[in-house]
Design a protein around this motif. Structure first.
Motif, PDB file in Angstrom:
ATOM      1  N   ASP B  80       0.856  -1.176   0.028  1.00  0.00           N
ATOM      2  CA  ASP B  80       0.002   0.098   0.081  1.00  0.00           C
ATOM      3  C   ASP B  80       0.908   1.191   0.179  1.00  0.00           C
ATOM      4  O   ASP B  80       0.318   2.465  -0.011  1.00  0.00           O
ATOM      5  CB  ASP B  80      -0.950   0.060   1.252  1.00  0.00           C
ATOM      6  N   ASP B  82       3.979   3.556  -1.327  1.00  0.00           N
ATOM      7  CA  ASP B  82       4.746   3.782  -2.480  1.00  0.00           C
ATOM      8  C   ASP B  82       6.247   4.067  -2.372  1.00  0.00           C
ATOM      9  O   ASP B  82       7.073   3.377  -3.048  1.00  0.00           O
ATOM     10  CB  ASP B  82       4.290   5.286  -3.245  1.00  0.00           C
ATOM     11  N   PHE B  83       6.755   4.690  -1.425  1.00  0.00           N
ATOM     12  CA  PHE B  83       8.138   4.798  -1.227  1.00  0.00           C
ATOM     13  C   PHE B  83       8.432   4.724   0.291  1.00  0.00           C
ATOM     14  O   PHE B  83       7.808   4.812   1.170  1.00  0.00           O
ATOM     15  CB  PHE B  83       8.614   6.242  -1.627  1.00  0.00           C
ATOM     16  N   ILE B 105       9.198  -2.440  -0.139  1.00  0.00           N
ATOM     17  CA  ILE B 105       8.826  -1.056  -0.397  1.00  0.00           C
ATOM     18  C   ILE B 105       9.910  -0.314  -1.518  1.00  0.00           C
ATOM     19  O   ILE B 105      11.036  -0.415  -0.719  1.00  0.00           O
ATOM     20  CB  ILE B 105       8.135  -0.089   0.745  1.00  0.00           C
ATOM     21  N   ALA B 133       3.135  10.188  -5.103  1.00  0.00           N
ATOM     22  CA  ALA B 133       3.113   9.048  -4.247  1.00  0.00           C
ATOM     23  C   ALA B 133       1.631   9.297  -3.470  1.00  0.00           C
ATOM     24  O   ALA B 133       1.311  10.408  -3.122  1.00  0.00           O
ATOM     25  CB  ALA B 133       4.084   9.061  -3.197  1.00  0.00           C
ATOM     26  N   HIS B 134       1.083   8.284  -3.263  1.00  0.00           N
ATOM     27  CA  HIS B 134      -0.017   8.262  -2.169  1.00  0.00           C
ATOM     28  C   HIS B 134       0.200   8.328  -0.922  1.00  0.00           C
ATOM     29  O   HIS B 134      -0.163   8.901   0.004  1.00  0.00           O
ATOM     30  CB  HIS B 134      -1.215   7.197  -2.592  1.00  0.00           C
TER      31      HIS B 134
END
Lengths: 194, 341
Positions: B80, B82-83, B105, B133-134
């Motif tokens: 879930d 992004d970074f 991740i 990113a989310h």
């Protein structure tokens, strides 16, 4: 006097640095003010200006640093060092009681003191003694043992060759190097002057 | 269509869609657990090895577990996010790299010495506000023993520490930022400039970092046209008692009034009787205080606007032995929260 390069380095601190210098001058009017000779090239001028500025900050830092408790440290070092040496003397006297010569008793004492230093390091006690004892626990031979065993314990995880082997004398190395150099020098003096 | 520039003044960024702090977690060592904020951390290690064979492994595990815990608290899993932005104090930032090996991740490793927590939150916010990113997770760690053996002496070595030296904190903190959600928000970031006023004593990191903290603070106030008293709390990273006093002095010289709202994580983290001398230091110092007691209090509504200033001394043992002074940096992030209702 300030070039743009130095100004950029101080960024938002430029005014503070100027005020610091004023404050330092007010606090120490008797001190001679360093002036920047005009015959220097811009790079040298910047370097000198930077030094003057840095001294002003260091002056402020000194006022806010906790005072080193010299007297307490000295007394503790004297007591801790004294206790270690007295212990060594007791051990030496004990072995002399068995009829060993002074030299033999001394050698045995060194063995035991090194063992004790190493043992207490292994138990995690010697670093606590060192925290209070300072030089009093570093200079006797127990301190030497501590520095070697501490390094050995520390670097054991990197293996016996690259860890323990390579870094055993991490702390004690300089002591050995300069110890050897001094002993060679004294040996030469002895050779030529006796 | 070109996006508008979000930079204000010289060094400050304003986030248009302020990233939300979804969750945060902290793990500390046994000594930090005995400090005044012991109960505010999520997990206290029983011993500094954390069931591992070396302290380096323990530090990496600590960071890994903190990240996992942060995700768990938000009911999310690794895919879930992004970074992941993480860093620590070790050479080649191995604690973070090895933690990232286990957590799958996409990873960006950071080094900002003890300022890494603020740096990672800032960069994470940039990624989110920039629309890249989310969700971003930021985490840092430090470990007393790994830092000690790298920067100073073997841990069992009996040395006498000067009264202005600081104690590297064993601990790690993680924070999960997201584009949407409820929680405190990151509204601004002030990126610091490296400052060096010539302090050469590597034990005197507070004195080396104080000018960097003041520089970033002044720039922040100027850029946003704010005053120091506009913040309920200005939280510096690890200046310690000496550095905090100097920061106070320097800010006063520039005409900024700071009162009880200026606090330092290094001073808060330990009881004076714990004998750390000038207080805590290290990446973990600001991380555990922020991701433990401070954000908890923000969520409770005790602080509405916090300025978190991560401070870092950018030294290495090699530069110290070569006679270099200690350059320092500070980054500031603004955390705001208005509790619902």
């Amino acid at each position: 006097m300030y070039n743009q390069n130095l100004k950029n380095k101080y960024n938002a601190l430029f005014n503070i640095v100027q005020r610091l210098k004023e404050k330092k001058e007010q606090a120490q009017p008797q001190k001679e003010k360093t002036t920047i000779p005009s015959n220097l090239n811009p790079v040298e001028q910047e370097e000198l200006q930077k030094q003057i500025d840095q001294q002003a900050y260091q002056w402020l830092v000194q006022q806010h640093q906790p005072r080193t408790t010299w007297l307490r440290n000295t007394i503790l070092a004297f007591l801790v060092g004294g206790i270690i040496c007295t212990l060594g003397q007791i051990i030496q006297n004990y072995f002399r009681g068995f009829g060993l010569t002074l030299r033999e008793a001394g050698t045995v004492t060194v063995f035991i003191m090194v063992f004790l230093g190493a043992f207490l390091t292994g138990l995690g006690i010697y670093d606590k003694i060192g925290k209070y004892g300072g030089a009093g626990s570093i200079i006797p031979i127990t301190g030497f043992a501590n520095s070697i065993v501490a390094s050995a314990m520390e670097f054991k995880r990197e293996g016996y060759v690259y860890g323990v082997g390579a870094r055993l004398f991490n702390v004690a190395g300089p002591v050995l190097t300069f110890g050897f150099i001094i002993s060679v020098l004294i040996g030469l003096l002895y050779y030529f002057f006796t | 269509m070109q996006q508008p520039i979000k930079k204000i003044g010289k060094q400050t960024l304003q986030f248009m869609q302020p990233p939300v702090v979804l969750s945060f977690a902290s793990i500390v060592g046994p000594m930090e657990g005995k400090g005044p904020y012991g109960s505010a951390f999520d997990y206290i290690l029983e011993d500094t090895l954390f069931g591992e064979k070396s302290w380096e492994k323990a530090e990496s595990k600590m960071l890994r577990e903190t990240i996992k815990m942060t995700l768990q608290k938000a009911n999310l899993t690794a895919p879930d996010v992004d970074f992941m932005l993480a860093g620590d104090l070790l050479n080649q930032i191995v604690a973070a790299n090895f933690a990232a090996r286990e957590i799958t991740i996409p990873f960006l490793g950071l080094y900002g010495a003890c300022s890494t927590m603020a740096e990672s939150i800032g960069l994470g916010s940039i990624l989110i506000d920039g629309g890249f990113a989310h969700r971003v997770i930021a985490g840092v760690s430090s470990h007393h023993h790994t830092a000690e053996r790298q920067f100073r002496f073997p841990t069992e070595q009996g040395v006498h520490r000067p009264l202005w030296s600081q104690w590297t904190v064993t601990g790690s903190g993680g924070i999960l930022l997201a584009r949407e959600g409820n929680g405190p928000v990151i509204t601004h970031l002030t990126v610091g400039q490296v400052v060096d006023l010539g302090i050469k004593d590597s034990n005197d990191m507070g004195a080396a970092m104080a000018p960097a903290a003041v520089d970033t603070l002044i720039r922040h106030f100027q850029d946003l046209n704010r005053q120091s008293l506009d913040y309920d709390l200005i939280l510096t990273g690890d200046l310690g008692t000496v550095g905090l006093k100097l920061t106070w002095e320097l800010l006063k010289m520039e005409g900024y009034r700071v009162e009880n709202n200026l606090k330092d994580c290094g001073v808060l983290l330990y009881h004076p009787e714990q004998d750390t001398h000038a207080g805590g230091s290290g990446c973990g110092c600001s991380a555990v205080m922020l991701c433990g007691p401070i954000l908890r209090r923000v969520v409770e509504g005790a602080y509405r606007r916090v300025l978190f200033v991560g401070t870092g001394a950018l030294l290495s043992p090699t530069t110290v032995y070569q006679g270099e002074s200690v350059p320092s940096i500070a980054h500031a992030v603004v955390i705001e929260y208005i509790p619902p209702g």
